[in-house]
Design a protein around this motif. Structure first.
Motif, PDB file in Angstrom:
ATOM      1  N   ALA A 102      29.945  17.573 -34.756  1.00  0.00           N
ATOM      2  CA  ALA A 102      29.903  16.983 -33.427  1.00  0.00           C
ATOM      3  C   ALA A 102      29.138  15.662 -33.438  1.00  0.00           C
TER       4      ALA A 102
ATOM      5  N   ARG B  15      29.843  13.303 -37.132  1.00  0.00           N
ATOM      6  CA  ARG B  15      31.212  12.865 -37.402  1.00  0.00           C
ATOM      7  C   ARG B  15      32.030  12.659 -36.137  1.00  0.00           C
ATOM      8  N   GLY B  16      31.424  12.956 -34.967  1.00  0.00           N
ATOM      9  CA  GLY B  16      32.127  12.689 -33.725  1.00  0.00           C
ATOM     10  C   GLY B  16      33.390  13.507 -33.535  1.00  0.00           C
ATOM     11  N   GLN B  17      33.370  14.769 -33.982  1.00  0.00           N
ATOM     12  CA  GLN B  17      34.534  15.649 -33.834  1.00  0.00           C
ATOM     13  C   GLN B  17      34.149  16.806 -32.913  1.00  0.00           C
ATOM     14  N   PHE B  18      34.023  16.517 -31.632  1.00  0.00           N
ATOM     15  CA  PHE B  18      33.510  17.537 -30.717  1.00  0.00           C
ATOM     16  C   PHE B  18      34.490  18.686 -30.528  1.00  0.00           C
TER      17      PHE B  18
ATOM     18  N   TRP C 165      38.942  16.302 -28.852  1.00  0.00           N
ATOM     19  CA  TRP C 165      37.926  15.517 -28.151  1.00  0.00           C
ATOM     20  C   TRP C 165      36.939  14.893 -29.145  1.00  0.00           C
ATOM     21  N   GLY C 166      36.705  13.593 -28.983  1.00  0.00           N
ATOM     22  CA  GLY C 166      35.762  12.894 -29.858  1.00  0.00           C
ATOM     23  C   GLY C 166      34.350  12.896 -29.330  1.00  0.00           C
TER      24      GLY C 166
END
Lengths: 330, 470
Positions: free
Chosen positions: A285, A288-291, A59-60
């Motif tokens: 999160a 870097r948008g790496q949820f 999930w992004g």
């Protein structure tokens, strides 16, 4: 919690009452059992379950789309040098800070409650109340403010600390970056957290020590025990309950440490030496948008937290198991 | 703060372990497949190019940083003069990412979003949920001039990623050295053109008990911009193009290495005020602007506004181009600077009133709103000709605008909406550069660390790669 048991006849009546579903009983169960359980389930359990699921996706964070990737995120964690560094830092915080804070707090508590004259009534140091207030004072300041204050104190060229060190002739500290040097950043940050928490635990221990009967102290004194001996052999064993609770609670707090560390070194400090798992998670999160990956860090953090609590329980059980003379051991 | 008990954590964790496995095959809820919304509804005319419907409201979320947000309120008033029954709501925040994330997932993002600041959303995360600005560029502004002709050239290129024009950067920005003209005049110093001149100036500064440069821990990467800008001027823009395209070995470039070697010499000669790795950047900047203990600071043109409250009287802040290694062999003239536009506005595709978002940006690009911004923020917008020659009495603004015009055709622009923001290198690069500036890293280590970041981004399958050409 206490439970009262009445005489036999009443117990039987209670038993009969149990079988009848009156409105009273149903509403009692609904309000005191089902409602809390429902709240617990919705607001405590389901987020955990949800988090565990997200931890197994890519999930992004900004769309509802995500792919299930199984345990890929967890496998990636094992070779993520930054995360391993953060985990090591969190472990270091857990290992050092609770001990340091509680020893300091206990020492202050002993001095202000029983550090007075060795002859006569058992009293604290003269003006003990004043020291108690002073030591508690930092706890009333929010963590974020503590961080901001200390960031200024540690400022290399304009800060109070280096100003003071220069004043007493230690010129080599001119421009020394306390929270920017890889060797001092962690100890300096730990000191800030210790400073913030020591007062609360002092008050806790003061209350616990005051609960110890004065006769115990007097008896020990007659037997020739000095101040240190009474602190270690009388006070400590009788406040062990408080110590255990404090140890666990403080441990949970310092595993987090997010607010302090973020204010002092938003990016994780020199060479990531003050990066905590919570900071790493936040960066993955929100920067870097790496949820999905960040959530897997959260799951690992939960596991580490539980492990820590388990270890502390075990240690205290071992300590108490040996010492059978302690009446208050539960 | 939430204070869970051990039992709560233990039982919840155990339950999660058991039930996580059961739930793992459940599909996440999805709002994909929704009809695209916010298509205006009003009549499309030259005066209303996006068909903004009467009686609607426009929801704008604006980064509350150095420029604050009331300039958008001002533009809202300009818009309302044309569309009296439309309401404009401007929300100020610095927590763009955390506040917008649930709105993007929930399908109700704002109509216009200023995605800026330390907490901005990584573009790679939202690029697929953004609409393009193409029709704004074709529309006429409030003065009847086509917008693409009313703004500086190159803006569209800066905001275009893989062929999609998704960002309108609003503010013209330049990277430059800033210094106190009065301090330099007092000591009859001239700003350096080459690294060697900088080293000489450093010694003269030391004689006065001053330092050449200063850095702060959150802004350590400003000095990366100096290194790369210097390398571009010396060896051409291809150097940074290779870096931006994550080519292996891109950092190990001979020209870049020659710059870094000089840079390392500056560090080893103790030309920086020590301790920057442990100092908050605004405190560090104040040592330059207020205490005048450092001579030069490499930064963006927002610096005057940022340090307005902490600048010494009669400082006479003045801009100066970045250094080269050797002027004779440099690829670009010394006047060349890194200049482009920043303060990036995006249009979320799922918003309720896309036409409103576009119309508000059109109002912001009106002469009236753009002039208001330039005058009150002392920074030029992308709209041409809004700053008079005297820079509204500001030496910094006047010298920055002069620098931009002198740089002219040799201007290069790689750092705005740059690859490092796109791939979110920020936190890692700060660690690398703080250590380098602190003297704890060699040039080889710096290059190796930067290379490693590129390799990591290049191998991340979750992030779409961008092809940059400058």
């Amino acid at each position: 919690m206490t439970t009262t048991t009445g005489p036999g006849s009443r117990r039987r009546r209670v038993a009969r009452f149990r079988q009848r579903l009156t409105f009273d009983r149903i509403s009692f169960v609904a309000v005191f059992l089902i409602l809390p359980l429902a709240i617990f389930g919705v607001f405590e359990l389901s987020p955990y379950i949800q988090a565990f699921y997200y931890a197994m996706t890519n999930w992004g964070g900004f769309s509802a789309e995500m792919d299930f990737v199984g345990f890929d995120n967890f496998i990636k964690l094992t070779s993520d040098a930054k995360f391993l560094r953060a985990a090591a830092n969190s472990a270091l915080l857990c290992a050092v800070l609770p001990t340091l804070t509680l020893v300091t707090a206990f020492a202050i508590a002993v001095v202000v409650t029983t550090g007075g004259p060795i002859i006569g009534r058992v009293t604290g140091l003269k003006g003990g109340g004043f020291y108690r207030v002073i030591s508690f004072f930092p706890y009333t300041v929010p963590a974020i403010v503590i961080g901001l204050i200390w960031a200024q104190v540690y400022d290399p060229t304009r800060g109070l600390l280096n100003g003071f060190l220069k004043l007493i002739g230690l010129d080599q500290f001119d421009g020394f970056p306390w929270i920017g040097n890889v060797h001092t950043a962690m100890p300096a940050s730990m000191f800030v957290i210790l400073w913030g928490f020591v007062g609360f635990y002092t008050i806790l221990f003061v209350a616990a020590i005051k609960g110890i009967p004065a006769e115990t102290y007097e008896a020990a004194r007659i037997d020739g025990a000095g101040r240190f001996r009474t602190a270690v052999s009388i006070a400590l064993p009788q406040v062990l309950d408080s110590v255990q609770t404090s140890y666990i609670y403080l441990g949970l707090t310092v595993i987090d440490s997010f607010v302090y560390m973020r204010v002092l070194n938003a990016q994780g400090g020199p060479d990531f030496s003050t990066l905590t798992i919570t900071q790493d998670l936040h960066m993955e999160a929100f920067t870097r948008g790496q949820f999905g990956y960040a959530t897997s860090m959260g799951v690992v953090l939960a596991a580490i937290t539980m492990l820590y609590a388990g270890i502390i329980f075990l240690i205290f059980r071992l300590i108490r198991g040996k010492d059978t003379d302690l009446g208050s051991a539960a | 703060m939430k204070k869970p008990t051990i039992r709560a954590i233990a039982s919840a964790g155990a339950a999660a372990l058991v039930m996580g496995a059961l739930l793992s095959c459940a599909a996440p809820s999805s709002n994909s497949g929704d009809e695209p919304t916010g298509g205006g509804g009003g009549e499309v005319t030259a005066d209303n190019p996006f068909g903004l419907a009467a009686g609607t409201s426009i929801d704008a979320v604006v980064f509350d940083g150095g420029y604050h947000t009331d300039y958008v309120d001002f533009a809202g008033e300009v818009l309302k003069a044309k569309f009296p029954d439309v309401t404009v709501k401007v929300t100020a925040t610095s927590e763009i990412n955390a506040e917008m994330q649930p709105r993007f997932v929930g399908g109700n993002p704002p109509d216009l979003l200023d995605n800026q600041g330390a907490q901005q959303i990584p573009l790679a995360s939202v690029i697929e949920s953004l609409a393009t600005w193409d029709d704004l560029w074709e529309a006429e502004n409030y003065e009847g001039v086509k917008i693409s002709d009313a703004v500086y050239p190159g803006i569209r290129e800066t905001g275009t990623y893989n062929g999609r024009f998704v960002q309108v950067p609003y503010v013209m920005t330049a990277w430059a050295f800033y210094y106190s003209q009065s301090l330099f005049d007092e000591n009859s110093w001239t700003p350096p053109k080459t690294w060697d001149e900088a080293l000489t100036l450093c010694e003269s500064a030391k004689a006065k008990d001053l330092k050449l440069f200063v850095w702060g821990k959150e802004a350590a990467s400003y000095w990366k911009y100096l290194a790369l800008d210097s390398a571009v001027k010396q060896g051409g823009v291809e150097i940074v193009e290779r870096i931006a395209n994550l080519e292996p070995g891109a950092w190990d470039d001979p020209t870049l290495r020659s710059v870094l070697d000089k840079f390392k010499q500056v560090i080893d000669n103790q030309c920086f005020i020590p301790g920057g790795s442990g100092q908050q950047f605004t405190q560090a900047q104040a040592q330059w602007s207020n205490d005048k203990s450092a001579l030069l600071y490499y930064t963006g043109s927002w610096i005057e506004n940022e340090m307005a409250q902490a600048t010494a009287d009669n400082f006479q802040m003045t801009a100066w181009p970045p250094l080269v290694v050797d002027e004779a062999t440099a690829a670009l003239p010394f006047a060349a600077i890194d200049s482009g536009a920043d303060e990036k506005f995006v249009l979320p595709a799922d918003s309720a009133n896309i036409a409103g978002g576009k119309e508000l940006m059109r109002a912001m690009l009106s002469k009236e709103a753009a002039s208001n911004f330039a005058k009150t923020r002392l920074a030029p917008t992308i709209v041409k000709d809004t700053v008079p020659a005297d820079g509204f009495g500001s030496t910094a603004l006047a010298s920055t605008v002069k620098l931009i015009s002198e740089s002219g055709e040799s201007t290069f622009s790689w750092s705005f909406g740059g690859y490092d923001t796109y791939y979110a290198f920020g936190p890692d690069e700060l660690v690398i550069w703080n250590a380098f500036l602190d003297g704890q890293k060699t040039v080889d280590e710096l290059i190796a660390d930067e290379e490693a970041l590129g390799v990591r981004a290049a191998s991340d399958a979750n992030v779409e790669k961008v092809k940059y050409s400058f």
